[in-house]
Every structure is written in structure tokens, then in C-alpha cells.
Design an enzyme around this catalytic site. Structure first.
Site, short mmCIF file in Angstrom:
data_model
loop_
_atom_site.label_atom_id
_atom_site.label_comp_id
_atom_site.label_asym_id
_atom_site.label_seq_id
_atom_site.Cartn_x
_atom_site.Cartn_y
_atom_site.Cartn_z
N MET A 130 44.96 21.31 37.90
CA MET A 130 45.88 21.87 36.84
C MET A 130 47.38 21.58 37.30
O MET A 130 47.96 21.06 36.24
CB MET A 130 45.75 23.44 37.09
CG MET A 130 44.32 23.94 36.63
SD MET A 130 44.55 25.88 36.72
CE MET A 130 42.76 26.42 36.90
N GLU A 132 50.80 20.30 38.06
CA GLU A 132 51.67 18.84 38.48
C GLU A 132 52.83 19.22 38.83
O GLU A 132 53.27 20.33 39.17
CB GLU A 132 51.85 18.50 36.77
CG GLU A 132 50.28 18.29 36.17
CD GLU A 132 50.75 17.71 34.68
OE1 GLU A 132 49.91 17.46 34.00
OE2 GLU A 132 51.94 17.52 34.28
N GLY A 136 54.19 23.53 38.35
CA GLY A 136 53.77 24.80 39.07
C GLY A 136 53.06 25.58 38.35
O GLY A 136 51.95 25.28 37.66
N ILE A 162 45.74 19.72 44.74
CA ILE A 162 44.49 19.90 44.24
C ILE A 162 43.28 20.14 45.45
O ILE A 162 43.23 19.25 46.33
CB ILE A 162 43.82 18.66 43.52
CG1 ILE A 162 44.94 18.40 42.56
CG2 ILE A 162 42.61 18.71 42.89
CD1 ILE A 162 45.41 19.48 41.30
N GLN A 248 38.50 36.14 37.31
CA GLN A 248 37.53 35.81 38.44
C GLN A 248 38.23 35.15 39.45
O GLN A 248 37.90 35.29 40.86
CB GLN A 248 36.41 34.90 37.79
CG GLN A 248 35.38 34.65 39.01
CD GLN A 248 33.98 34.75 38.39
OE1 GLN A 248 33.36 35.73 37.72
NE2 GLN A 248 33.26 33.63 38.82
N GLU A 249 39.15 34.01 39.26
CA GLU A 249 39.72 33.41 40.24
C GLU A 249 40.69 34.23 40.92
O GLU A 249 40.65 34.19 42.37
CB GLU A 249 40.66 32.12 39.67
CG GLU A 249 41.31 31.57 40.63
CD GLU A 249 42.31 30.34 40.14
OE1 GLU A 249 43.06 29.93 40.86
OE2 GLU A 249 42.15 29.75 38.99
N THR A 372 51.58 33.06 41.07
CA THR A 372 52.43 33.76 42.21
C THR A 372 52.06 35.19 42.00
O THR A 372 52.07 35.77 40.84
CB THR A 372 53.79 33.14 42.01
OG1 THR A 372 54.49 33.74 40.84
CG2 THR A 372 54.16 31.82 42.29
N ASN A 373 52.56 36.02 43.10
CA ASN A 373 52.55 37.46 42.98
C ASN A 373 53.54 37.93 41.92
O ASN A 373 53.38 39.05 41.45
CB ASN A 373 52.51 38.17 44.08
CG ASN A 373 51.44 38.04 45.21
OD1 ASN A 373 50.36 37.37 44.83
ND2 ASN A 373 51.28 38.80 46.18
#
Length: 384
Positions: A130, A132, A136, A162, A248-249, A372-373
């Protein structure tokens, strides 16, 4: 201790048996190799085959392809046991929990028959490309292009950060297949990368933590992939596919976060009971007792939140906001709890031979990858 007495409501006897199997397998095949894996920045390739032979790959994939036929709860048990074993090298979460489900959910019948059995046996290791160098978390800005030329796509571009990049055999690539702006032009293309011309595994990335985890840069130079490998067979669906699988991730990241916090608390309590200072155990000092009490409370609160959201996900009811909540809150708690537990160890907490030191370094990225959070909070705010 209350953490040990608590039992997650989604657990069953079947999952207890899976936990025993996972714990035994990791103790035998993973724990003795942790130091070597950290030095080589990757698990051994044959470890994937061993995990497949043990039935630990694709626990939530359909049985018709050789999978376990389970749910996310089955995957969660294995991820928890990895955290309890201080194993951060084997990235089965990317393989089984994340990428395999792109194939299972969106693949055509032919694609699933071709790829999933090998994924479940360990013959094929999965990765997803995903991020690059210039994008980001902004997936809509992806520049990697896949231009159709007859029965092939010609792919050019580069990816970074990756996971499983050294050992992967199948790579899901986020690429732009049209000039449509933003998300509309994105597709997912599966490349069978073993000995594939134009595919290059770049430098191994040296990270603050997760030293045993396989992370590299990848590049594609006029790399040809059959059009038949377009995931789902329809162009322009990549962004939608990504968004549907991200909950799910993010929940899987939360599982590791909570289990790691639990492991840290147990390590700190054991150390405080055995370490003496000024003639008494550390646990007898009020500050130590109060810090550990707060860590137990934070960890149990995170556990109960996680359990609620795992229950929703198993029922098919988890939404993007709920997954974002789980991801940002539990990883914040993970970092807070591990930091406070490390302080109890004093100077030894800074020594890499102690698990708490490695857990501290490994935890920081949890607040970054998977979105990111800060982005998680924005996604939650949009749902209010």
C-alpha cells in the site's frame, strides 16, 4: 490477580484448545529462534510451512480451501499467544488476518482456488503493498501505475514499509489502473513475485523496534502481471476493498496491543516481587504498588473494550468508527502501560535481554501503522 481471573466472553472450549496448540507451537518453534530472527530481520522461510502444517495459517478462512473455518476470534487467540510469548517477528497477522481475506472476500472463484490452498499450507506467503514513500496514510495519492498492455498489466512504481517483503510469494499491489482522480482509479492486483522480471526487493529497513519482522522497500520496473490477476476482475474497486477490510486490520492491531500490555503487567509484577531495594521487595513500596494498580486498571479497561468489539466483529456488526476506537485507544494504553512497567525494572528495563525492553521498542509503531491514531480520531469524529 484480576487480569488472570477475567475470561473474555467470546472464548469457548474450542478456542481454549487452539490456545494450547498455539502456545506449544510458539514455545517450540518460535521462542528459541527470536534472537537469530532479530539478527537476520526475518523469520525463516520454512517457519511458514511449519505453521501451515500445524494448522495455524488461515484459521478464519473457509474449509473448502483448507482453512480452519473459524472466525476472527480464532485469529485473535493466536495473536494473543504471540504477544504472551514476546514474539513480534512472525507477521502472520498480515498473512492470515489481513491479506488472505482480500483474496477470500474479493477473489473470483478461479483466483481463490489458485491461491488460497497455498496460502493456508504456507507454500505462499502474503504481503500487501500500500504505502509509498510520498503518500503515507493517504492511499488516494498512490502513484504506482498499472497500464494494460494486451493480457498483462505493466506496473511501475515503488512501495515502502512492506511487511513480509522478504518472504512473500504473493503480493497484493495497490495501483492506479486509470486516470480517474483519487480513489476512483485504484485497483488491487495480485503479483506472483517469485522470479518475476521487473520485481525488486529493496533494502531491508532498520527499525526502532520489531527487529525480527521482515520489512523492506519494493519496486516495480515494467513488471508484467496477467490481467487475470486483477483482484475480483473489475477495475476501480481497490479503494472500496481496502476500506472494507481496514476494520479487521485495525482490530487485529488492538488485539496485539492489549495482549502486550497484559504481558508487560505480568512481567513487572513478577519482577517487583523478586527484586529487592533497601532491604525489601519493590512491591512493598507504595509507589510501585500504585503504579501497578493503575496499569492493571488500564489494561483491564482496554481488555473489556476489545472484547466488546471482537464480539461485534464476530457478529458482523463492527463498523469503521468502532475499529478506529479500538485501534487508537488500546495502542495508547499499550504504550502507556509498557512505559510505566519498564520504569519498575530500572536500568535492567533498558537492557535488550529483558522482554520489557523489546516490548517498549516494539510498541511505538502500533500508534502509526494501520492508520495513525490521529486519523483514527478523525474517523471517529465523523461518525458523531
Amino acid at each position: 490477580m484480576i487480569l488472570d481471573d477475567y475470561r473474555s466472553p467470546w472464548l469457548t472450549e474450542e478456542l481454549d484448545d487452539l490456545r494450547d496448540l498455539s502456545r506449544t507451537f510458539l514455545a517450540k518453534e518460535a521462542t528459541p529462534n527470536q534472537e537469530r530472527w532479530a539478527e537476520q530481520h526475518s523469520v525463516d522461510r520454512e517457519f511458514w510451512n511449519q505453521a501451515g502444517a500445524a494448522g495455524l495459517l488461515g484459521l478464519s478462512l473457509p474449509t473448502e480451501y483448507g482453512g480452519g473455518g473459524g472466525t476472527f476470534a480464532h485469529e485473535a487467540v493466536l495473536m494473543e499467544e504471540q504477544a504472551y510469548a514476546f514474539d513480534s517477528a512472525w507477521n502472520n497477522a498480515v498473512h492470515s488476518v489481513i491479506v488472505a481475506h482480500y483474496l477470500s472476500v474479493y477473489g473470483t472463484d478461479e483466483q481463490k482456488q489458485r491461491w488460497l490452498p497455498k496460502v493456508i499450507s504456507g507454500e505462499s506467503v502474503l504481503a500487501i503493498a500500500m504505502t509509498e514513500p510520498s503518500t503515507g496514510s493517504d492511499l488516494q495519492a498512490v502513484r504506482t501505475r498499472a497500464v494494460r498492455d494486451g493480457d498483462d498489466y505493466v506496473i511501475n512504481g515503488s512501495k515502502t514499509f512492506i511487511s513480509n517483503a522478504t518472504n512473500c510469494d504473493l503480493l497484493v499491489i495497490v495501483a492506479r489502473t486509470s486516470d480517474e482522480p483519487g480513489a476512483k482509479g485504484l485497483s488491487l492486483i495480485v503479483a506472483e513475485v517469485t522470479d518475476l522480471p521487473g520485481f525488486e526487493r529493496g533494502r531491508v529497513l532498520k527499525k526502532m523496534g520489531l527487529p525480527g519482522q521482515d520489512t523492506r522497500e519494493l519496486s516495480f520496473v515494467d513488471m508484467r502481471v496477467p490481467v487475470a490477476n486483477l483482484l475480483g476482475g473489475v477495475e476501480g474497486q481497490g479503494f472500496v476493498q481496502l476500506m472494507q477490510q481496514l476494520p479487521q486490520e485495525r482490530l487485529s492491531i488492538a488485539v496485539t496491543a492489549v495482549a502486550s500490555a497484559e504481558a508487560a503487567v505480568r512481567e513487572a509484577i513478577a519482577y517487583a516481587k523478586s527484586r529487592e531495594a533497601f532491604g525489601k521487595d519493590l512491591l512493598e513500596f507504595q509507589n510501585t504498588r500504585f503504579v501497578l494498580a493503575e496499569c492493571v486498571a488500564d489494561t483491564l479497561a482496554a481488555r473489556t473494550m476489545l472484547d466488546h468489539l471482537i464480539g461485534l466483529h464476530v457478529e458482523g456488526k463492527l463498523d469503521a468508527a468502532g475499529a478506529s476506537l479500538a485501534k487508537f485507544w488500546t495502542t495508547d494504553i499499550q504504550n502507556k502501560v509498557i512505559d510505566r512497567c519498564l520504569q519498575i525494572f530500572g536500568g535492567y528495563g533498558y537492557m535488550s535481554e529483558y522482554p520489557i525492553s523489546r516490548m517498549y521498542a516494539d510498541a511505538r509503531v502500533q500508534k502509526i501503522y494501520g492508520g495513525t491514531n490521529e486519523i483514527m480520531k478523525e474517523l471517529i469524529a465523523r461518525s458523531l
